[in-house]
Motif scaffolding. Structure first.
Motif: not given
Length: 141
Positions: A63-67, A69, A88
């Motif tokens: 899952h891609r972290p919220a921070d 982009e 990221c």
């Protein structure tokens, strides 16, 4: 006496040698695995070495972290004496001009060691921190 044609030829030759030397320095430092599913590149960042490795095909992406982009899950990075991390990143170090490192053959540079096996790629730094990359699973240690 050296004629003007010899001077022009010598100047051209020196320019070509200089351009070839500059081009060699611009080449990326790293390797591809034989499957070409992973690639690693070494970078010098403020005098400290950094190794980044990317994997193309994975059975599952985290899952891609919220921070984050950008893209997440395919890129791993570590410094020569720091911890390894999944990062990221909106780019890749996959470069077809990199040499292919045979299975079982070690790659070493500035305190980093990587070994590609048929089951996957493992890289670590001088502090024994690193990562293992395989289609089925990626681990940071």
């Amino acid at each position: 006496m050296i004629g003007p044609r010899a001077v022009i030829l010598a100047s051209t030759l020196l320019a070509l040698i200089g351009a070839a030397g500059a081009h060699a320095q611009d080449r990326p430092i790293g390797f591809l695995t034989p499957s070409k599913n992973s690639a690693c590149q070494f970078f010098a960042d403020n005098g400290q070495g950094v190794l980044r490795c990317d994997i193309v095909n994975m059975e599952a992406r985290p899952h891609r972290p919220a921070d984050c982009e950008l893209d997440y899950g395919h890129a791993f990075e570590m410094s020569a004496k720091g911890s390894a991390n999944r990062i990221c990143a909106g780019d890749t170090v996959m470069d077809p001009s990199l040499p292919v490192r045979a299975y079982g053959e070690a790659w070493q540079r500035a305190g980093f060691t990587c070994r590609s096996e048929q089951i996957g790629l493992t890289c670590f730094n001088a502090m024994r921190q690193g990562f293992s990359l395989a289609r089925a699973e990626q681990k940071v240690f």
